[in-house]
Design an enzyme around this catalytic site. Structure first.
Site, PDB file in Angstrom:
ATOM      1  N   ASP A  90       0.853  -1.203   0.000  1.00 38.67           N
ATOM      2  CA  ASP A  90       0.000   0.000   0.000  1.00 38.67           C
ATOM      3  C   ASP A  90       0.882   1.243   0.000  1.00 38.67           C
ATOM      4  O   ASP A  90       2.055   1.188   0.378  1.00 38.67           O
ATOM      5  CB  ASP A  90      -0.934   0.006   1.217  1.00 38.67           C
ATOM      6  CG  ASP A  90      -0.182  -0.095   2.541  1.00 38.67           C
ATOM      7  OD1 ASP A  90       0.704  -0.969   2.655  1.00 38.67           O
ATOM      8  OD2 ASP A  90      -0.461   0.716   3.447  1.00 38.67           O
ATOM      9  N   GLU A 153      -0.022  -1.068   5.734  1.00 43.44           N
ATOM     10  CA  GLU A 153       1.025  -0.600   6.651  1.00 43.44           C
ATOM     11  C   GLU A 153       0.843   0.869   6.966  1.00 43.44           C
ATOM     12  O   GLU A 153       1.127   1.320   8.073  1.00 43.44           O
ATOM     13  CB  GLU A 153       2.409  -0.845   6.027  1.00 43.44           C
ATOM     14  CG  GLU A 153       3.565  -0.739   7.016  1.00 43.44           C
ATOM     15  CD  GLU A 153       4.060   0.684   7.234  1.00 43.44           C
ATOM     16  OE1 GLU A 153       4.736   0.930   8.239  1.00 43.44           O
ATOM     17  OE2 GLU A 153       3.765   1.575   6.403  1.00 43.44           O
TER      18      GLU A 153
HETATM   19 ZN    ZN Z   1       5.107   5.066   4.754  1.00 45.04          ZN
HETATM   20 ZN    ZN Z   2       6.617   2.047   4.526  1.00 44.06          ZN
END
Ligand code: ZN
Ligand code: ZN
Length: 466
Positions: A90, A153
């Site tokens: 992501d 994340e």
């Molecule tokens: Zn980042």
């Molecule tokens: Zn990262």
């Protein structure tokens, strides 16, 4: 150490590496909750990038596993011990200010521009090719590698929570995340926000109608604004003297018999509160000279006298220093007061080393004139892998060998996937002389850094699993 020339092996694979990286960077994998459903937990973009990554691994002959589009992995080698590598597909939203299209990877002056180039698709691909070199050379190994990529994340790490719950495998024994910088991040402070609560009613000679400052708990409030009325003799003259004395900017606007007072300081990252000037605590100090009563007075006294310039929590006696992890830091990040509300708050964000705890901090805060103290739901505990750990030693040795630079341990206030394992660290791919463009417009990775990192990852993985 081995005599394989890993830099030369990367050289032979530059075009293939870039082709794979381009195919990942072309996918807009921003989280999009408006299009999320059970098959696309964070929206379609992150899933598309995860599929592409697993498709590349499948093409190269690795067994792969997709855990319900939250995260996936592929495996290499055999052995009782497992090395985990944690990366993410992501990206943060592209935002404005780009000179090229953020999802059309573009090479200019030796730099590859695209959202995700340095965080984290570039480092992920460098690391992927590091392992691919070991595989293609048929180097002897004795441990298994599990290369895991997440899709959330940048937000709440919901990908990894789900992955570990559903993958049906024990956690890897040790590992690293190519999602930060060299030489290594082997320590991360704990992160907790504690909220001070106050009621609002106040009817003194001076009256506080509202007090607002700060955008995020992890940022130093640049400015704050209060609406006041009543006995405020020489408000303008006193403000002028105050901002001159403290080298701030301030202004007053009169609106229907009330005064809107603003003080402007300087923003900074909440993990480094000393590099900012907290406009909200200065505004509170300025106002506390007037005749406020009740919760308003408490609010201003706490903010302006106890929190002011106390970046380590000394006045509160929550200060703490760990020999390896350094000092606790405190950022008074968000201020919300409204006389009509019975729940007014000051949010204090703490980055704390091992040796202290959110509960200890809470006990100290409860001695203040506050209604109550509550804790944020998300608590990241302090994480530290000792310098003497063979994982840290090996990673630093490879870094030193390939760069000629001295390695050293680093503890940061932020959080990386390195903390997912007890013996987990972050390793690369930024070098000490790299320009950090993560999360910014015109994000790039220098091609030299990308290839340098791939060679380091190859040798590091080999040393860890041989
Ligand atoms: Zn980042
Ligand atoms: Zn990262």
């Amino acid at each position: 150490m081995t005599t394989v020339d890993f830099k030369a092996e990367v050289e032979k694979r530059k075009d293939a590496l870039l082709a794979d990286l381009f195919s990942l960077l072309e996918i807009n994998s921003e989280r999009d909750d408006s299009q999320a459903d059970s098959a696309h937990p964070f929206g379609p973009g992150p899933v598309k990038a995860l599929h592409k990554f697993l498709e590349i691994a499948d093409r190269d002959g690795y067994p792969t596993k997709n855990v319900d589009n939250y995260a996936g992995h592929f495996e290499f080698g055999e052995g009782d011990e497992v090395l985990g590598i944690f990366a993410h597909m992501d990206v943060v939203p592209a935002g404005n200010g780009w000179e090229t299209d953020p999802y059309t990877p573009t090479i200019k002056d030796g730099r590859l521009y695209a959202r995700g180039a340095s965080d984290d698709k570039g480092p992920t691909t460098a690391c992927y090719y590091g392992l691919k070199i070991i595989k293609e050379l048929g180097l002897p190994t004795s441990k298994k590698v599990r290369f895991i990529v997440g899709t959330d994340e940048e937000s709440g790490w919901g990908d990894m929570d789900y992955y570990f719950e559903h993958v049906g495998l024990a956690k890897p024994n040790f590992g690293f995340s190519p999602d930060a910088e060299f030489p290594i991040i082997n320590g991360e402070k704990g992160n907790i926000t504690e909220y001070l609560h106050f009621s609002g009613e106040n009817t003194g000679a001076a009256r506080l109608h509202s007090f607002t400052g700060g955008l995020r708990e992890n940022m130093v409030p640049e400015s704050a604004t209060a609406v006041v009325s009543g006995d405020l003799t020489d408000l303008q003259g006193k403000l002028d003297a105050f901002v001159a004395e403290h080298k701030l900017r301030g202004e007053i606007q009169e609106k229907a018999g009330q005064y809107e007072v603003t003080i402007i300081g300087k923003s900074a990252h909440g993990a480094m509160p000393a590099s900012g000037v907290n406009g909200a605590t200065y505004l509170a100090l300025f106002l506390s000279q007037f005749d406020f009563v009740g919760p308003a007075q408490d609010y201003l006294e706490v903010a302006g006298k106890i929190l002011l310039n106390d970046h380590e929590g000394k006045a509160l006696s929550v200060d703490y220093v760990d020999e390896k992890m350094g000092a606790l830091s405190m950022n008074a990040g968000v201020f919300r007061f409204d006389e009509k509300s019975s729940d007014n708050t000051i949010a204090l964000n703490f980055r704390y080393p091992k040796g202290t705890s959110p509960e200890k901090i809470k006990e100290a805060l409860e001695t203040l004139p506050v209604g109550k103290v509550t804790l944020s739901e998300h608590d990241q505990t302090p994480h530290y892998v000792p310098l003497e750990d063979p994982l840290v030693q090996t990673l630093l040795a490879v870094y030193e060998k390939q760069t000629g630079l001295k390695g050293h341990e680093q503890v940061i206030g932020g959080g990386t996937f390195g903390r997912l394992l007890e013996r987990g660290v972050a390793y690369g791919a930024m070098f000490p002389d790299s320009i950090d463009t993560m999360h910014q417009a015109n994000e790039f990775i220098a091609l030299d850094d990308l290839f340098r990192a791939a060679a380091i990852y190859a040798e590091a993985i080999y040393e860890l699993i041989k």
